[in-house]
Write an enzyme that holds these catalytic residues in place. Structure first.
Site, mmCIF file in Angstrom:
data_model
loop_
_atom_site.group_PDB
_atom_site.id
_atom_site.type_symbol
_atom_site.label_atom_id
_atom_site.label_comp_id
_atom_site.label_asym_id
_atom_site.label_seq_id
_atom_site.Cartn_x
_atom_site.Cartn_y
_atom_site.Cartn_z
ATOM 1 N N LYS A 54 24.564 160.361 76.776
ATOM 2 C CA LYS A 54 23.241 159.750 76.983
ATOM 3 C C LYS A 54 23.126 159.212 78.401
ATOM 4 C CE LYS A 54 22.458 158.697 72.114
ATOM 5 N NZ LYS A 54 22.273 157.731 71.038
ATOM 6 N N GLN A 98 23.755 151.973 69.278
ATOM 7 C CA GLN A 98 24.475 153.156 68.828
ATOM 8 C C GLN A 98 25.098 152.890 67.452
ATOM 9 O OE1 GLN A 98 24.379 156.049 70.503
ATOM 10 N NE2 GLN A 98 25.508 157.023 68.849
ATOM 11 N N ASP A 121 14.661 154.790 69.227
ATOM 12 C CA ASP A 121 15.318 155.506 68.122
ATOM 13 C C ASP A 121 14.337 155.713 66.962
ATOM 14 O OD1 ASP A 121 17.926 156.492 68.292
ATOM 15 O OD2 ASP A 121 18.849 154.526 67.991
HETATM 16 N N1 LIG Z 1 21.402 154.753 67.434
HETATM 17 C C1 LIG Z 1 21.729 155.997 67.058
HETATM 18 N N2 LIG Z 1 22.941 156.241 66.577
HETATM 19 C C2 LIG Z 1 23.251 157.510 66.184
HETATM 20 C C3 LIG Z 1 22.316 158.571 66.331
HETATM 21 C C4 LIG Z 1 21.036 158.258 66.848
HETATM 22 O O1 LIG Z 1 20.139 159.126 66.954
HETATM 23 N N3 LIG Z 1 20.777 156.962 67.199
HETATM 24 N N4 LIG Z 1 22.698 159.889 66.041
HETATM 25 C C5 LIG Z 1 24.101 160.196 65.864
HETATM 26 C C6 LIG Z 1 24.875 160.395 67.129
HETATM 27 N N5 LIG Z 1 24.158 161.019 68.264
HETATM 28 C C7 LIG Z 1 23.354 160.247 68.993
HETATM 29 O O2 LIG Z 1 23.430 159.063 69.059
HETATM 30 C C8 LIG Z 1 24.464 162.337 68.708
HETATM 31 C C9 LIG Z 1 25.329 163.142 68.022
HETATM 32 C C10 LIG Z 1 25.677 164.405 68.545
HETATM 33 C C11 LIG Z 1 25.162 164.850 69.731
HETATM 34 C C12 LIG Z 1 25.564 166.140 70.344
HETATM 35 O O3 LIG Z 1 25.013 166.548 71.354
HETATM 36 N N6 LIG Z 1 26.559 166.848 69.790
HETATM 37 C C13 LIG Z 1 27.087 168.038 70.375
HETATM 38 C C14 LIG Z 1 28.586 168.036 70.184
HETATM 39 C C15 LIG Z 1 29.227 166.893 70.920
HETATM 40 C C16 LIG Z 1 30.738 166.811 70.698
HETATM 41 O O4 LIG Z 1 31.465 167.531 71.371
HETATM 42 O O5 LIG Z 1 31.165 165.996 69.864
HETATM 43 C C17 LIG Z 1 26.470 169.259 69.740
HETATM 44 O O6 LIG Z 1 26.064 169.183 68.573
HETATM 45 O O7 LIG Z 1 26.419 170.284 70.404
HETATM 46 C C18 LIG Z 1 24.283 164.046 70.397
HETATM 47 C C19 LIG Z 1 23.938 162.810 69.891
HETATM 48 C C20 LIG Z 1 24.762 159.061 65.108
HETATM 49 N N7 LIG Z 1 24.477 157.796 65.704
#
Ligand SMILES: Nc1nc2c(c(=O)[nH]1)N[C@@H](CN(C=O)c1ccc(C(=O)N[C@@H](CCC(=O)O)C(=O)O)cc1)CN2
Ligand SMILES: [Mg+2]
Length: 286
Positions: A54, A98, A121
């Site tokens: 982020k 988060q 969010d």
């Molecule tokens: N306050 C929040 N917490 C959480 C959220 C949220 O939207 N708001 N969502 C998830 C975690 N998350 C963002 O926070 C998130 C998860 C995964 C990815 C992402 O780009 N994943 C990659 C792989 C990354 C890796 O190597 O692990 C992919 O899918 O290609 C972005 C954001 C829970 N918490």
């Protein structure tokens, strides 16, 4: 049939580029850069990756990144005091905490403390209520990012049978509301649902967000269906996989999202989009 791939990485990159251009334009006109505060409590390894990503996305898009990392033993009162300070700061347009948070922190009280106009969010009950009453203001990033991806298929959602597997506040419930607002017929399945296989096999569109590797079997997928996999599961060998049995599902689906490189990158791009909306476009009065 082999499915077309909904390339979230590419769609997110396109969205982030358009956001950067808008920020450059607004800053050239004398406006502030959008300010985003990501509050992270503790050292959850997956959260550290997401928060770092982020931060990088903020910097690349010309945002003012005002993220704060707090120690694992931070108290509820300390987090609430930080939110009060950020709510009052005119340089900060968006605030998120988060998730998950350590056990001593009550996430509901924290989320409600964020001003609804800075709740990028989209988790505050005010914003959930806006989405549920078809007056969306700030919508949760993952489901809204899925809607952006679905638009790329060119397939109208009106009248589709959509099945959402998982009923969480972050994914399943707002996903149901987003799809309902586009006039899909939505069924939400969860751990008490009977005969999940039958429900999924009748769906023109399946969105899965449960956090169980390969839980939805490829053979359940209806020929030509759109399959959106929100799951990101790390296996013992270090590789990532989704909640859908991808290799089998892709031979039946019309469209499918990969993991990684599907929905995940859209979550971060949509967070920037929400923050930019607050900074420049949202007329939020609460
Ligand atoms: N306050 C929040 N917490 C959480 C959220 C949220 O939207 N708001 N969502 C998830 C975690 N998350 C963002 O926070 C998130 C998860 C995964 C990815 C992402 O780009 N994943 C990659 C792989 C990354 C890796 O190597 O692990 C992919 O899918 O290609 C972005 C954001 C829970 N918490
Ligand atoms: Mg200031």
């Amino acid at each position: 049939m082999t499915a077309k791939i909904l390339d979230g990485k590419a769609i997110a990159a396109e969205l982030r580029e358009s956001i950067k251009q808008e920020v450059d334009k607004q800053v050239a006109l004398g406006k502030k850069a959008p300010g985003l505060a990501v509050i992270m409590v503790g050292e959850d390894p997956a959260s550290q990756v997401y928060v770092r990503n982020k931060k990088i996305a903020c910097q690349k898009a010309g945002f003012n990144d005002v993220s704060v990392v707090l120690p694992t033993d931070t108290s509820q009162e300390e987090v609430l005091a930080l939110i009060d300070k950020l709510n009052a700061d005119d340089d900060v347009h968006g605030i998120i905490v988060q998730l998950p948070v350590p056990n001593q922190i009550d996430p509901e009280e924290i989320i409600e403390r964020i001003h609804p106009c800075k709740d990028v969010d989209g988790f505050h009950p005010y914003n959930v209520g806006r989405l549920a009453t078809r007056m969306p203001q700030l919508a949760p990033c993952t489901p809204h990012g899925v809607m952006t991806m679905l638009a790329k298929t060119g397939i109208p959602l009106r009248g589709l049978n959509a099945v959402v597997v998982g009923a969480s506040n972050i994914v399943g419930v707002p996903m149901m509301l987003e799809l309902l607002n586009e006039r899909a017929t939505v069924t939400v399945c969860h751990s008490a649902t009977k005969d999940l296989a039958k429900k999924v096999s009748e769906a023109d569109l399946v969105v899965v967000g449960v956090g169980i590797p390969n839980m939805v079997k490829g053979e359940w997928i209806k020929d030509g269906a759109i399959v959106i996999d929100v799951g990101i599961n790390r296996l013992d060998d270090g590789t990532l996989c989704g909640d859908v049995e991808y290799d089998v599902a892709k031979e039946k689906a019309g469209w499918i999202t990969p993991v990684p490189g599907g929905v995940g990158p859209m979550t971060i791009a949509t967070l920037l989009e929400n923050t930019m909306q607050v900074a420049y476009h949202l007329d939020c009065k609460v």
